[in-house]
Motif scaffolding. Structure first.
Motif, PDB file in Angstrom:
ATOM      1  N   GLY A   6      80.579  21.777  55.784  1.00 13.02           N
ATOM      2  CA  GLY A   6      80.977  20.664  56.628  1.00 13.02           C
ATOM      3  C   GLY A   6      79.840  20.224  57.534  1.00 13.02           C
ATOM      4  N   VAL A   7      79.929  18.998  58.017  1.00 11.80           N
ATOM      5  CA  VAL A   7      78.886  18.439  58.869  1.00 11.80           C
ATOM      6  C   VAL A   7      79.529  17.771  60.085  1.00 11.80           C
ATOM      7  CG1 VAL A   7      76.846  16.973  58.988  1.00 11.80           C
ATOM      8  CG2 VAL A   7      77.571  17.905  56.777  1.00 11.80           C
ATOM      9  N   VAL A   8      79.069  18.120  61.269  1.00 13.12           N
ATOM     10  CA  VAL A   8      79.513  17.473  62.510  1.00 13.12           C
ATOM     11  C   VAL A   8      78.391  16.570  62.988  1.00 13.12           C
ATOM     12  CG1 VAL A   8      80.212  17.796  64.907  1.00 13.12           C
ATOM     13  CG2 VAL A   8      81.022  19.382  63.149  1.00 13.12           C
ATOM     14  N   PHE A   9      78.626  15.246  62.935  1.00 10.82           N
ATOM     15  CA  PHE A   9      77.649  14.277  63.417  1.00 10.82           C
ATOM     16  C   PHE A   9      77.934  13.983  64.889  1.00 10.82           C
ATOM     17  CE2 PHE A   9      77.372  13.453  58.879  1.00 10.82           C
ATOM     18  CZ  PHE A   9      76.023  13.166  58.700  1.00 10.82           C
ATOM     19  N   LEU A  10      76.922  14.138  65.732  1.00  8.97           N
ATOM     20  CA  LEU A  10      77.045  13.844  67.152  1.00  8.97           C
ATOM     21  C   LEU A  10      76.217  12.604  67.465  1.00  8.97           C
ATOM     22  CD1 LEU A  10      76.711  17.432  68.677  1.00  8.97           C
ATOM     23  CD2 LEU A  10      78.775  16.212  67.941  1.00  8.97           C
ATOM     24  N   THR A  11      76.877  11.593  68.009  1.00  8.85           N
ATOM     25  CA  THR A  11      76.233  10.306  68.272  1.00  8.85           C
ATOM     26  C   THR A  11      76.525   9.864  69.702  1.00  8.85           C
ATOM     27  OG1 THR A  11      76.537   9.649  65.960  1.00  8.85           O
ATOM     28  CG2 THR A  11      76.093   7.895  67.546  1.00  8.85           C
ATOM     29  N   PRO A  12      75.504   9.671  70.533  1.00  7.74           N
ATOM     30  CA  PRO A  12      75.745   9.184  71.898  1.00  7.74           C
ATOM     31  C   PRO A  12      76.029   7.682  71.905  1.00  7.74           C
ATOM     32  CG  PRO A  12      73.398   9.423  71.529  1.00  7.74           C
ATOM     33  CD  PRO A  12      74.071   9.902  70.264  1.00  7.74           C
ATOM     34  N   HIS A  13      76.306   7.149  73.086  1.00 10.72           N
ATOM     35  CA  HIS A  13      76.511   5.708  73.246  1.00 10.72           C
ATOM     36  C   HIS A  13      75.150   5.015  73.219  1.00 10.72           C
ATOM     37  CE1 HIS A  13      80.461   7.067  74.634  1.00 10.72           C
ATOM     38  NE2 HIS A  13      80.892   5.837  74.430  1.00 10.72           N
ATOM     39  N   LEU A  14      74.502   5.128  72.087  1.00 15.92           N
ATOM     40  CA  LEU A  14      73.128   4.651  71.934  1.00 15.92           C
ATOM     41  C   LEU A  14      73.041   3.746  70.721  1.00 15.92           C
ATOM     42  CD1 LEU A  14      70.069   4.879  72.727  1.00 15.92           C
ATOM     43  CD2 LEU A  14      69.962   6.854  71.187  1.00 15.92           C
ATOM     44  N   GLY A  15      72.469   2.566  70.892  1.00 11.59           N
ATOM     45  CA  GLY A  15      72.356   1.634  69.779  1.00 11.59           C
ATOM     46  C   GLY A  15      73.720   1.188  69.288  1.00 11.59           C
ATOM     47  N   CYS A  16      73.840   1.060  67.987  1.00  6.17           N
ATOM     48  CA  CYS A  16      75.116   0.664  67.377  1.00  6.17           C
ATOM     49  C   CYS A  16      75.771   1.904  66.788  1.00  6.17           C
ATOM     50  CB  CYS A  16      74.875  -0.385  66.293  1.00  6.17           C
ATOM     51  SG  CYS A  16      76.383  -0.896  65.447  1.00  6.17           S
ATOM     52  N   PHE A  17      76.653   2.552  67.554  1.00  3.47           N
ATOM     53  CA  PHE A  17      77.271   3.770  67.042  1.00  3.47           C
ATOM     54  C   PHE A  17      78.342   3.473  66.008  1.00  3.47           C
ATOM     55  CE2 PHE A  17      78.091   2.881  71.516  1.00  3.47           C
ATOM     56  CZ  PHE A  17      79.440   2.568  71.568  1.00  3.47           C
ATOM     57  N   GLU A  18      78.776   2.229  65.899  1.00  8.54           N
ATOM     58  CA  GLU A  18      79.725   1.842  64.852  1.00  8.54           C
ATOM     59  C   GLU A  18      79.074   1.940  63.473  1.00  8.54           C
ATOM     60  OE1 GLU A  18      83.527   0.631  63.630  1.00  8.54           O
ATOM     61  OE2 GLU A  18      82.882   0.879  65.720  1.00  8.54           O
ATOM     62  N   ILE A  19      77.792   1.615  63.385  1.00  5.96           N
ATOM     63  CA  ILE A  19      77.137   1.532  62.075  1.00  5.96           C
ATOM     64  C   ILE A  19      76.885   2.908  61.481  1.00  5.96           C
ATOM     65  CG2 ILE A  19      74.724   1.594  62.819  1.00  5.96           C
ATOM     66  CD1 ILE A  19      76.280  -0.711  60.137  1.00  5.96           C
ATOM     67  N   THR A  20      76.783   3.950  62.303  1.00  2.00           N
ATOM     68  CA  THR A  20      76.448   5.263  61.759  1.00  2.00           C
ATOM     69  C   THR A  20      77.518   5.758  60.795  1.00  2.00           C
ATOM     70  OG1 THR A  20      77.395   6.317  63.725  1.00  2.00           O
ATOM     71  CG2 THR A  20      75.024   5.915  63.732  1.00  2.00           C
ATOM     72  N   ALA A  21      78.783   5.623  61.179  1.00  2.00           N
ATOM     73  CA  ALA A  21      79.873   6.060  60.297  1.00  2.00           C
ATOM     74  C   ALA A  21      79.965   5.169  59.069  1.00  2.00           C
ATOM     75  CB  ALA A  21      81.194   6.061  61.058  1.00  2.00           C
ATOM     76  N   GLN A  22      79.819   3.861  59.267  1.00  2.00           N
ATOM     77  CA  GLN A  22      79.883   2.946  58.129  1.00  2.00           C
ATOM     78  C   GLN A  22      78.762   3.215  57.133  1.00  2.00           C
ATOM     79  OE1 GLN A  22      80.161  -1.190  59.073  1.00  2.00           O
ATOM     80  NE2 GLN A  22      81.917  -0.964  60.419  1.00  2.00           N
ATOM     81  N   ALA A  23      77.559   3.462  57.641  1.00  2.00           N
ATOM     82  CA  ALA A  23      76.419   3.711  56.764  1.00  2.00           C
ATOM     83  C   ALA A  23      76.605   5.003  55.981  1.00  2.00           C
ATOM     84  CB  ALA A  23      75.129   3.772  57.583  1.00  2.00           C
ATOM     85  N   TYR A  24      77.134   6.037  56.646  1.00  2.00           N
ATOM     86  CA  TYR A  24      77.414   7.286  55.943  1.00  2.00           C
ATOM     87  C   TYR A  24      78.446   7.058  54.841  1.00  2.00           C
ATOM     88  CZ  TYR A  24      79.090  11.920  54.807  1.00  2.00           C
ATOM     89  OH  TYR A  24      79.466  13.055  54.107  1.00  2.00           O
ATOM     90  N   ALA A  25      79.523   6.351  55.187  1.00  2.00           N
ATOM     91  CA  ALA A  25      80.580   6.110  54.209  1.00  2.00           C
ATOM     92  C   ALA A  25      80.055   5.368  52.986  1.00  2.00           C
ATOM     93  CB  ALA A  25      81.721   5.326  54.855  1.00  2.00           C
ATOM     94  N   GLN A  26      79.187   4.408  53.231  1.00  2.10           N
ATOM     95  CA  GLN A  26      78.648   3.616  52.127  1.00  2.10           C
ATOM     96  C   GLN A  26      77.711   4.435  51.241  1.00  2.10           C
ATOM     97  OE1 GLN A  26      76.339   0.207  53.365  1.00  2.10           O
ATOM     98  NE2 GLN A  26      76.574  -0.809  51.400  1.00  2.10           N
ATOM     99  N   ARG A  27      76.929   5.316  51.855  1.00  3.29           N
ATOM    100  CA  ARG A  27      75.914   6.057  51.088  1.00  3.29           C
ATOM    101  C   ARG A  27      76.441   7.374  50.513  1.00  3.29           C
ATOM    102  NH1 ARG A  27      69.530   6.605  52.437  1.00  3.29           N
ATOM    103  NH2 ARG A  27      69.007   8.216  50.908  1.00  3.29           N
ATOM    104  N   TYR A  28      77.302   8.070  51.295  1.00  7.45           N
ATOM    105  CA  TYR A  28      77.742   9.397  50.888  1.00  7.45           C
ATOM    106  C   TYR A  28      79.256   9.552  50.760  1.00  7.45           C
ATOM    107  CZ  TYR A  28      72.994  10.579  52.414  1.00  7.45           C
ATOM    108  OH  TYR A  28      71.636  10.626  52.580  1.00  7.45           O
ATOM    109  N   GLY A  29      80.008   8.686  51.416  1.00 11.67           N
ATOM    110  CA  GLY A  29      81.440   8.905  51.529  1.00 11.67           C
ATOM    111  C   GLY A  29      82.203   8.877  50.227  1.00 11.67           C
ATOM    112  N   GLN A  30      81.728   8.116  49.257  1.00  9.50           N
ATOM    113  CA  GLN A  30      82.445   8.011  47.986  1.00  9.50           C
ATOM    114  C   GLN A  30      81.849   8.901  46.899  1.00  9.50           C
ATOM    115  OE1 GLN A  30      83.543   3.747  47.041  1.00  9.50           O
ATOM    116  NE2 GLN A  30      82.235   3.357  48.819  1.00  9.50           N
ATOM    117  N   THR A  31      80.555   9.133  46.946  1.00 10.33           N
ATOM    118  CA  THR A  31      79.894   9.933  45.918  1.00 10.33           C
ATOM    119  C   THR A  31      79.787  11.406  46.296  1.00 10.33           C
ATOM    120  OG1 THR A  31      77.722   9.426  46.863  1.00 10.33           O
ATOM    121  CG2 THR A  31      78.552   7.959  45.144  1.00 10.33           C
ATOM    122  N   ALA A  32      79.829  11.732  47.590  1.00  8.42           N
ATOM    123  CA  ALA A  32      79.719  13.120  48.037  1.00  8.42           C
ATOM    124  C   ALA A  32      80.992  13.525  48.781  1.00  8.42           C
ATOM    125  CB  ALA A  32      78.477  13.295  48.914  1.00  8.42           C
ATOM    126  N   LYS A  33      80.966  13.439  50.090  1.00  8.29           N
ATOM    127  CA  LYS A  33      82.108  13.832  50.918  1.00  8.29           C
ATOM    128  C   LYS A  33      82.411  12.738  51.931  1.00  8.29           C
ATOM    129  CE  LYS A  33      82.599  18.113  49.355  1.00  8.29           C
ATOM    130  NZ  LYS A  33      83.842  18.630  48.748  1.00  8.29           N
TER     131      LYS A  33
END
Length: 279
Positions: A94-121
């Motif tokens: 498992g992986v715990v991603f920690l993201t502060p209120h820095l930049g666009c924190f909305e995009i981090t989850a979306q980018a992960y989902a697009q790159r890894y969420g469907q093909t990996a976990k």
């Protein structure tokens, strides 16, 4: 209002960021409470005027870009440190991603989902629905996308996160967000004690998950975003207060890399609200 959001989602990202920059400065000038908190937080962190000045407009961009991110076409995303994600997923703990209120924190989850969420976990993020009914519908539709799941900010939601990690999946948290009463400890944040969540620490302790630090840099002229990922180089102590201090120090290191995109107006040192519903 939902129709207005939909119209905004069709605008070029550069236009939305221009509107957001103006919005950020309007709020900064018009709201004395917000302005004083913004300046006090930046001063507490030892930031010079040249460090925080751009953050006034960047805070507005954070709001203005949401229609595009929630309802519009995908935006360009670059990666810095993707190898850390792939190594963590390969461990299978498992992986715990920690993201502060820095930049666009909305995009981090979306980018992960697009790159890894469907093909990996897939990734699961905590989600507290907005109070406005129209906005709640919009946000829920955005958050529930392929490779991206949501968990409520309740005890059942925490159990959902633990279950996901035990299956080798990823979860995303904002560890500098003030948690409800009883779900955090006081720990230093830029030299001042702040009520800090212990959820990330407890998740790692119970599952052995890998901790990764991530944030989404907003690129100039609406060119998109760059997701930065780095490992947490120090082990989390078993003591919750000490571990929370380690997490805060890690968030500080990220913030000082790009103080112009930190949300200095966030009420980081506020008193926690009542304990979240646990049903």
């Amino acid at each position: 209002m939902a129709i207005f959001f939909k119209l905004l989602s069709r605008m070029p990202l550069a236009w939305l960021h221009a509107l957001g920059w103006l919005l950020g400065w309007l709020v900064f000038v018009a709201s004395g409470i917000y302005r004083r908190r913004f300046l006090a937080n930046a001063e507490q962190a030892g930031m010079a005027r040249s460090d925080w000045l751009a953050a006034v407009g960047e805070s507005g961009k954070l709001v203005a870009e949401l229609p595009r991110l929630w309802l519009g076409r995908p935006v360009p995303v670059l990666w810095d440190g993707a190898e850390h994600v792939e190594a963590a997923l390969a461990r299978g703990c498992g992986v715990v991603f920690l993201t502060p209120h820095l930049g666009c924190f909305e995009i981090t989850a979306q980018a992960y989902a697009q790159r890894y969420g469907q093909t990996a976990k897939p990734m699961t993020v905590l989600f507290r629905p907005p109070r406005q009914a129209w906005l709640r519908v919009v946000v829920m539709a955005s958050r529930q996308r392929p490779g991206l799941l949501t968990a409520p900010t309740t005890l059942s939601g925490v159990k959902q996160l633990i279950k996901a990690l035990k299956k080798g999946e990823a979860v995303g948290l904002l560890p500098d967000q003030v948690p409800p009463q009883g779900m955090g400890v006081m720990a230093p944040f830029f030299g001042r004690d702040a009520y800090t969540m212990t959820l990330s620490v407890r998740l790692v302790q119970q599952t052995g998950a890998t901790v990764l630090l991530a944030w989404g840099e907003r690129l100039a002229r609406g060119q998109g975003y760059r997701v930065h990922v780095a490992p947490l180089h120090e082990a989390l102590p078993s003591d919750l207060s000490q571990a929370a201090a380690v997490v805060n120090q890690a968030m500080q290191r990220l913030i000082v890399q790009c103080p112009a995109q930190y949300l200095w107006g966030y009420a980081r040192y506020k008193q926690p609200r009542e304990t979240a519903h646990t049903a």
